[in-house]
Design an enzyme around this catalytic site. Structure first.
Site, PDB file in Angstrom:
ATOM      1  N   LYS A 136       3.687  -6.902   8.189  1.00  0.00           N
ATOM      2  CA  LYS A 136       3.554  -5.584   7.573  1.00  0.00           C
ATOM      3  C   LYS A 136       4.827  -4.796   7.855  1.00  0.00           C
ATOM      4  O   LYS A 136       5.163  -4.513   9.001  1.00  0.00           O
ATOM      5  CB  LYS A 136       2.338  -4.844   8.122  1.00  0.00           C
ATOM      6  CG  LYS A 136       2.143  -3.454   7.517  1.00  0.00           C
ATOM      7  CD  LYS A 136       0.958  -2.742   8.139  1.00  0.00           C
ATOM      8  CE  LYS A 136      -0.341  -3.392   7.743  1.00  0.00           C
ATOM      9  NZ  LYS A 136      -0.651  -3.185   6.307  1.00  0.00           N
ATOM     10  N   ASP A 146      -8.557   4.865   8.575  1.00  0.00           N
ATOM     11  CA  ASP A 146      -8.318   4.466   7.183  1.00  0.00           C
ATOM     12  C   ASP A 146      -9.199   3.276   6.819  1.00  0.00           C
ATOM     13  O   ASP A 146      -8.719   2.247   6.340  1.00  0.00           O
ATOM     14  CB  ASP A 146      -6.843   4.130   6.977  1.00  0.00           C
ATOM     15  CG  ASP A 146      -6.454   4.128   5.491  1.00  0.00           C
ATOM     16  OD1 ASP A 146      -7.243   4.640   4.678  1.00  0.00           O
ATOM     17  OD2 ASP A 146      -5.374   3.616   5.163  1.00  0.00           O
ATOM     18  N   VAL A 168       3.363  -5.907   2.597  1.00  0.00           N
ATOM     19  CA  VAL A 168       2.930  -7.041   3.413  1.00  0.00           C
ATOM     20  C   VAL A 168       3.536  -8.327   2.858  1.00  0.00           C
ATOM     21  O   VAL A 168       3.498  -8.572   1.649  1.00  0.00           O
ATOM     22  CB  VAL A 168       1.391  -7.148   3.447  1.00  0.00           C
ATOM     23  CG1 VAL A 168       0.964  -8.287   4.370  1.00  0.00           C
ATOM     24  CG2 VAL A 168       0.772  -5.832   3.906  1.00  0.00           C
ATOM     25  N   GLY A 211       0.831  -1.194   0.000  1.00  0.00           N
ATOM     26  CA  GLY A 211       0.000   0.000   0.000  1.00  0.00           C
ATOM     27  C   GLY A 211       0.859   1.233   0.000  1.00  0.00           C
ATOM     28  O   GLY A 211       2.064   1.181  -0.270  1.00  0.00           O
ATOM     29  N   SER A 247       1.812   3.009   2.472  1.00  0.00           N
ATOM     30  CA  SER A 247       2.718   3.179   3.607  1.00  0.00           C
ATOM     31  C   SER A 247       3.403   1.893   4.044  1.00  0.00           C
ATOM     32  O   SER A 247       4.161   1.905   5.006  1.00  0.00           O
ATOM     33  CB  SER A 247       1.938   3.749   4.801  1.00  0.00           C
ATOM     34  OG  SER A 247       0.894   2.865   5.181  1.00  0.00           O
TER      35      SER A 247
END
Length: 976
Positions: free
Chosen positions: A676, A773, A662, A657, A659
Site C-alpha cells: 500500500k 474506516d 495498492v 482508494g 488515500s
C-alpha cells in the site's frame, strides 16, 4: 437413656446417608446436562467428576443451604451450544432456570414440566425450535416464562392459562402462528404479555381487558386483522399498548381516550377515519405514534393538552387542515413529525415555544407562507425539514440562534432572496439543502466557515456570482451541488484541498477556466461540470479517468480523450519563426544537458528510489529503509522491492482508494504481498506514525490482515500486508465477479468474521483501537472466503484516557457515523455504525452509495410498510432455509446504524448475535473467554412489575439481551 441416644444417632446417620444419596444424584444430573452442551469456551471447566468437586460451587449452580438441592441454574451468556438435556427434569427443587443468550438449539424438552417448584424459566435469545411443550402448563408455581428470540413454531398453547401465578409471558420474536388463545385473557395475575415479531393472526379479542393486572401488551409486527376492540378503554391498568405493524383496519375507537398509557403505538396499520379528540385527554402519554396509517381529517387542537408527551408521530397519513397552534403548548415535546400528509396553511409561530424540540419535520405537505422567525426560539432544535411545500418569503436570519442545528432542509419550495450570511453561524450544521427554490444573489463566502458541513445542496436556484474560494476550508465536506444556477468565474484552486469530497455537481452554470484545480480531489467519485464555458485539457492523472464524457459535455473549449472531443479535431499547423538568438540558446542548453549526462554516467550506479512509478526518474534522496516485521519478508531490502515491481509500475496495481494505491509484489520465496503506497508524502509526524506501525505489528488475529513490513520516506510511505487472493468484499459484491452466486451461509460467515476482527480491536487490544474506516473494500477475503479487516489503526490508536475518541481520520461517505458531524469525533460506536452499513450491503448486494442514492436511507424508506425483506438479494432467498434469520440480521444492521451511538450494540454483542445464527454443523471458531462478555450486562426489563406506574419504555431497549428484540421498534426509532 442410652437406648434413646442410640436411636437418635441412628436416625441422624440415616438422614445423612439420605442427603448424601440425593446430593450425589443431583451432581450426576448436572453432569448429564453438561453432556448435551457444546462448551465452546470451556466455561464449565469446573463441572467435573472429581471426588473433591462440590457441585454447589460449580459455575452457575446455586444450592439450598440445608438439603444442598440445586435451586437455581444460571448459565446465561456463556456461548453454550448444543441442546437442553431431558435430565433437567430430575432437578425437582429448581426454582429458577436461566439459559438466555446462548446458542442452544433443538426442542424444549417435555421433562422441563417435571421441575414442579420452578418459578422462573428464561430460555430467551437462543435457537430453540419446535413447539412450546404443553408440559410447561404443569408448572403451577411458575411466575416468569421468557422464551423470546428463538425459532419456536406452532400455536401458543391455550393451557398456559392454567398456570395460576404466571405474571410474565414473553414469547416475542419467534415464529409462532395461529391466534392468541382467548383463555390467556382470563389470567388475572398476568402483568406482562409480549408477543411481538411472530406470525400470529386473527383479531384482538374484546376479552383483552379481563387482564386487570396487565400493564404491558405488545403484539407489534404480526398479522393481526380486524379492528381495535371498542372496549379497549376498559384496560385501565395498561402502561404500554403496542399494536403497530399489523393489518388492523377500521377507526380508532373513542374509548381509547380512557387509557392512561405512557406509550400508545398504532403505527404501520390501515387505520382510517379521524384522530379521536379524546386522545387529548390522555395526560400520561409520553409517546403517541399514529404514523403510517390512512387517517384523515384534521389534527385535533386538543392534542395541545398533552403537556407530558415527548414524541408525536403523525406522519405518512392523509391528514388535512392546518397545524393547530395549540401544539405549541406541548412543552415537553422533543419530536414532532407531521410529514407526508396533506396539511395546508402556515407553520404556527406558537411552535416557537417548544424550547425542548429536537426534530421538526413537516416535509411533503401543502404548507405555505413564510417560515416563521419564531422557530429560532427552539434553541435545542437539531433537525428542521420543510422540503416539498409551498413556503415563500426569505430564509430567516434569526436561524443563527439555532446553534444545535445539524440538519436544515428547505428544498423544493418558493423561497426567494439571498442566502443570509447568518447561516454560517450555525456551527454544527452537517447538512444544508436549499435546492429547488428561487434563491438569488451570491453565495456568502462565510459558508466556508461551516467546518462540520458534510452535504451542501444549492442547486436549481438563481444564484449568481462565483464559487467562493473559502469553500476550500470545508475539510469535512463530502457533497457539493451548485448545479443549475447562473454561477460564473473559475473553479477555485482552493477546492483541491477537499480530500473527502465524493460528489461535486456544477453543471448548467457559466463557469470559465479549467478543471485542473480538481485533480487532487482523489476521493471524488461523482463529478459533473457539463454545460459551462470551461476550456483547457481534462487531467489524465489520478482519478479523472473514471468520469464519463457526459460529465464534461457542453464545454466547447474543453479538451478530453473521448470521441468528437476537441482533442481529436485536426489542429491547424502553427508556423513559428525562430530568431538566431533563440537557436543559439537552444544549442548552448543542449551542450549543458549533454555534459550533465556524461558526468552522471561516470558515477557509481544505484537503483533509484521510486517516484511516481517510473523507471527513468532518478532522484537525489537516499534509499529508504525497509523495516521487516514478519519472517515472510526476511532477506529483502528496499531495492529488491523496487526491482520486483519495476519501481511500482502501474502494471502491478491491484487497487486504489482515496488515500493510497495498492500493488502486488511476488517475493523471493514466491509468496505474494500487497504493498500500500500512501499518497501523503509528508506525514505530520513521521516518528509518531512509525510508533503506531510498530504497535500495529504486534496485533495478530485470524480476522485481521497482518502488517509484514513498512518503509517511510518523504517520497511516500509503503506498507506491506498479507496478499489475499479473493480481493475485497466490495469486489465480491459489486465488482466484475458480482454475477457469481453468493449463498447465505457464506455471507453469514463473512459478516461474523469481520465482526470478530472488529471486536478484537475494540475489546482485546491495549490500548483499544478504532478502525475509523470500516467499509466493504476494507474487508478482504482469503481462499476460504474468511473475512479479514485491513487498514485498521493506521491513523491513530485509541487513547483510553481521552474518552476513547479521536478526530484524526474521517471515514467514507455512506459508511460514516452521522454523529461525527456534530462532535468531530470517531468512537467505537462509529465503527459499529459503519459495520451496520456493511451488513446492509451483504444483505442487499447494493452499494452503500450508488449515484445519488444512499443504501441506509433506501432501507429506512422501506420500513414503514414492512417492505425491508423485499430488499434482500435474490441469491439469499434462494439459498437460505430460514428467512427468519435474514430478517434478524436486517434487525441487527438497523440496530448498528441507530442515530444515537448509545443505542447501538458493542461489537462483542454483535458477534454473539451473529454467532447464534451460525449453522450448528459449521460452528464458528472458538474465541477466547475474554472475547465474550465478562459479566452479564442484562438489565431486567420486567423489573417494573412491582411498580408499573414507573415504567420507562426507553429503558427497555438498554438490555444487552435485546440486541434484535423488536423489528418494528428498531425501524421506528432509527430516525434520520
Amino acid at each position: 437413656m442410652a437406648l434413646f441416644r442410640d436411636i437418635v444417632l441412628l436416625g441422624f446417620l440415616f438422614c445423612l446417608s439420605l442427603v448424601a444419596t440425593v446430593t450425589s444424584e443431583e451432581g450426576a444430573t448436572l453432569l448429564e446436562i453438561k453432556k448435551s452442551f457444546k462448551d465452546v469456551n470451556n466455561v464449565l471447566y469446573d463441572w467435573t467428576t472429581s471426588p473433591s468437586s462440590d457441585y454447589c460451587v460449580w459455575r452457575g449452580v446455586s444450592c439450598e443451604n440445608v438439603t444442598f438441592n440445586v435451586v437455581a441454574l444460571n448459565l446465561s451468556d456463556l456461548n453454550l451450544d448444543g441442546e437442553i438435556s431431558p435430565a433437567i427434569g430430575d432437578l425437582k427443587s429448581l426454582l429458577s432456570i436461566d439459559l438466555r443468550g446462548n446458542r442452544l438449539s433443538g426442542q424444549i424438552p417435555d421433562e422441563i414440566g417435571d421441575c414442579s417448584s420452578l418459578q422462573n424459566l428464561d430460555l430467551s435469545f437462543n435457537e430453540l425450535s419446535g413447539d412450546i411443550p404443553f408440559s410447561i402448563s404443569k408448572l403451577k408455581q411458575l411466575e416468569q416464562l421468557i422464551l423470546k428470540n428463538n425459532q419456536l413454531i406452532g400455536p401458543i398453547p391455550s393451557t398456559l392459562s392454567q398456570i395460576p401465578n404466571l405474571k410474565i409471558l414473553d414469547l416475542a420474536q419467534n415464529k409462532l402462528s395461529g391466534e392468541i388463545p382467548r383463555l390467556i385473557y382470563w389470567n388475572e395475575v398476568l402483568q406482562y404479555l409480549g408477543l411481538r415479531g411472530n406470525n400470529l393472526v386473527g383479531n384482538i379479542s374484546p376479552d383483552l381487558c379481563q387482564l386487570t393486572g396487565l400493564w404491558y401488551f405488545d403484539v407489534r409486527n404480526n398479522s393481526l386483522t380486524g379492528s381495535i376492540p371498542e372496549t379497549i378503554g376498559n384496560c385501565t391498568a395498561f402502561q404500554v399498548l403496542d399494536l403497530s405493524y399489523n393489518q388492523l383496519t377500521g377507526e380508532i375507537p373513542f374509548d381509547i381516550g380512557f387509557l392512561q398509557v405512557a406509550t400508545l403505538s398504532l403505527q404501520g396499520n390501515q387505520l382510517s377515519g379521524k384522530i379521536p379528540s379524546v386522545i387529548g385527554l390522555m395526560q400520561a402519554l409520553a409517546v403517541l405514534d399514529l404514523s403510517g396509517n390512512l387517517l384523515s381529517g384534521s389534527i385535533p387542537p386538543i392534542l395541545g393538552n398533552l403537556t407530558f408527551t415527548e414524541k408525536l408521530y403523525l406522519h405518512s397519513n392523509k391528514l388535512t387542515g392546518s397545524i393547530p397552534p395549540e401544539l405549541g403548548n406541548m412543552s415537553k415535546l422533543h419530536y414532532l413529525e407531521l410529514n407526508d400528509n396533506h396539511l395546508t396553511g402556515h407553520i404556527p409561530p406558537e411552535l416557537g415555544k417548544l424550547t425542548d424540540l429536537f426534530d421538526l419535520n413537516v416535509a411533503n405537505n401543502d404548507l405555505e407562507g413564510p417560515i416563521p422567525d419564531h422557530l429560532s426560539s427552539c434553541t435545542n432544535l437539531n433537525s428542521l425539514n420543510v422540503h416539498g411545500n409551498k413556503f415563500s418569503g426569505t430564509i430567516p436570519r434569526a436561524f443563527q440562534k439555532l446553534e444545535s442545528m445539524t440538519y436544515l432542509n428547505l428544498s423544493s419550495n418558493n423561497i426567494k432572496g439571498p442566502i443570509p450570511v447568518e447561516l454560517s453561524r450555525i456551527g454544527n450544521l452537517d447538512t444544508l439543502d436549499l435546492s429547488n427554490n428561487k434563491i438569488n444573489g451570491i453565495i456568502p463566502s462565510s459558508l466556508g466557515d461551516l467546518e462540520h458541513l458534510l452535504k451542501m445542496n444549492l442547486s436549481r436556484n438563481h444564484i449568481t456570482g462565483v464559487v467562493p474560494g473559502d469553500f476550500g476550508n470545508l475539510r469535512s465536506i463530502m457533497e457539493i451541488d451548485l448545479s443549475n444556477n447562473d454561477i460564473s468565474g473559475p473553479i477555485p484552486e482552493e477546492l483541491n484541498q477537499l480530500q473527502n469530497i465524493i460528489l461535486l455537481r456544477l453543471e448548467n452554470n457559466n463557469l470559465t477556466g479549467n478543471v485542473g484545480s480538481l485533480a487532487n480531489c482523489l476521493s471524488l467519485t461523482v463529478l459533473n461540470v457539463s454545460h459551462n464555458n470551461l476550456v483547457g485539457d481534462i487531467p489524465k492523472n489520478n482519478n479523472f479517468s473514471r468520469f464519463s464524457p457526459d460529465s464534461f459535455i457542453g464545454n466547447p473549449g474543453l479538451c478530453g480523450s473521448w470521441l468528437n472531443s476537441p482533442c481529436h479535431d485536426s489542429r491547424r499547423t502553427v508556423r513559428v519563426s525562430i530568431s538566431r538568438a533563440a537557436i543559439l540558446g537552444i544549442a548552448i542548453g543542449g551542450l549543458v544537458i549533454l555534459l550533465m549526462v556524461l558526468i552522471a554516467a561516470c558515477r557509481p550506479h544505484n537503483p533509484p528510489p521510486f517516484l511516481d512509478g517510473s523507471l527513468d526518474k532518478p532522484v537525489t534522496y537516499s534509499t529508504p529503509k525497509l523495516v521487516i516485521l514478519h519472517m515472510n519478508m526476511a532477506l529483502h531490502v528496499y531495492e529488491d522491492i523496487m526491482r520486483m515491481t519495476e519501481n511500482l509500475s502501474e502494471k502491478y496495481i491491484i487497487g486504489h482508494g482515496a488515500s493510497s494505491t495498492v500493488y502486488k509484489c511476488v517475493l523471493k520465496n514466491c509468496k505474494p504481498v500487497a504493498i500500500k503506497r500512501l499518497y501523503s508524502h509528508n506525514p505530520q509526524s513521521m516518528k509518531q506514525f512509525e510508533t503506531e506501525l510498530e504497535m500495529l505489528s504486534s496485533i495478530k488475529h485470524r480476522n485481521l490482515v497482518s502488517l509484514q513490513a513498512y518503509s517511510l520516506s518523504h517520497l511516500g510511505s509503503l506498507l506491506f500486508y498479507d496478499y489475499l487472493e479473493n480481493g475485497s468484499l466490495w469486489d465480491l459484491l459489486h465488482g466484475p465477479t458480482k454475477k457469481k452466486t453468493l449463498d447465505w451461509d457464506t455471507r453469514l460467515k463473512i459478516a461474523y468474521g469481520a465482526a470478530q476482527g472488529l471486536a478484537y480491536l475494540h475489546h482485546d487490544c491495549s490500548p483499544r483501537i478504532i478502525h475509523r474506516d470500516v467499509k466493504s473494500s476494507n474487508i478482504l477475503l482469503d481462499k476460504d472466503l474468511e473475512a479479514r479487516l485491513t487498514d485498521f489503526g493506521i491513523a491513530k490508536s485509541l487513547c483510553v484516557s481521552k474518552s476513547h475518541t479521536s478526530t484524526y481520520v474521517m471515514g467514507t461517505i455512506g459508511y460514516i457515523d452521522p454523529e461525527y458531524a456534530r462532535t468531530s469525533r470517531l468512537t467505537e460506536k462509529s465503527d459499529v455504525y459503519s459495520y451496520g452499513i456493511v451488513l446492509l450491503e451483504l444483505l442487499t448486494r447494493r452499494k452503500a452509495v450508488d449515484d445519488e442514492s444512499n443504501l441506509h436511507h433506501l432501507i429506512m424508506s422501506k420500513t414503514g410498510n414492512n417492505e425491508v425483506m423485499e430488499m434482500a438479494d435474490p441469491d439469499i432467498t434462494s439459498t437460505c432455509k430460514d428467512l427468519g434469520v435474514v430478517k434478524k440480521v436486517f434487525q441487527l444492521a438497523l440496530l448498528c446504524t441507530k442515530r444515537q451511538p448509545n443505542d447501538r450494540p458493542t461489537m462483542h454483542q454483535v458477534t454473539r448475535v451473529l454467532g447464534s445464527f451460525m449453522l450448528s454443523e459449521q460452528p464458528p471458531a472458538a474465541t477466547d473467554t475474554s472475547a465474550t462478555l465478562a459479566g452479564s450486562c442484562y438489565v431486567d426489563e420486567y423489573a417494573n412489575l412491582k411498580t408499573p406506574h414507573s415504567v420507562n419504555c426507553s429503558s427497555m431497549s438498554a438490555s444487552d439481551a435485546q440486541l434484535f428484540l423488536r423489528f418494528g421498534q428498531v425501524i421506528s426509532q432509527n430516525s434520520e
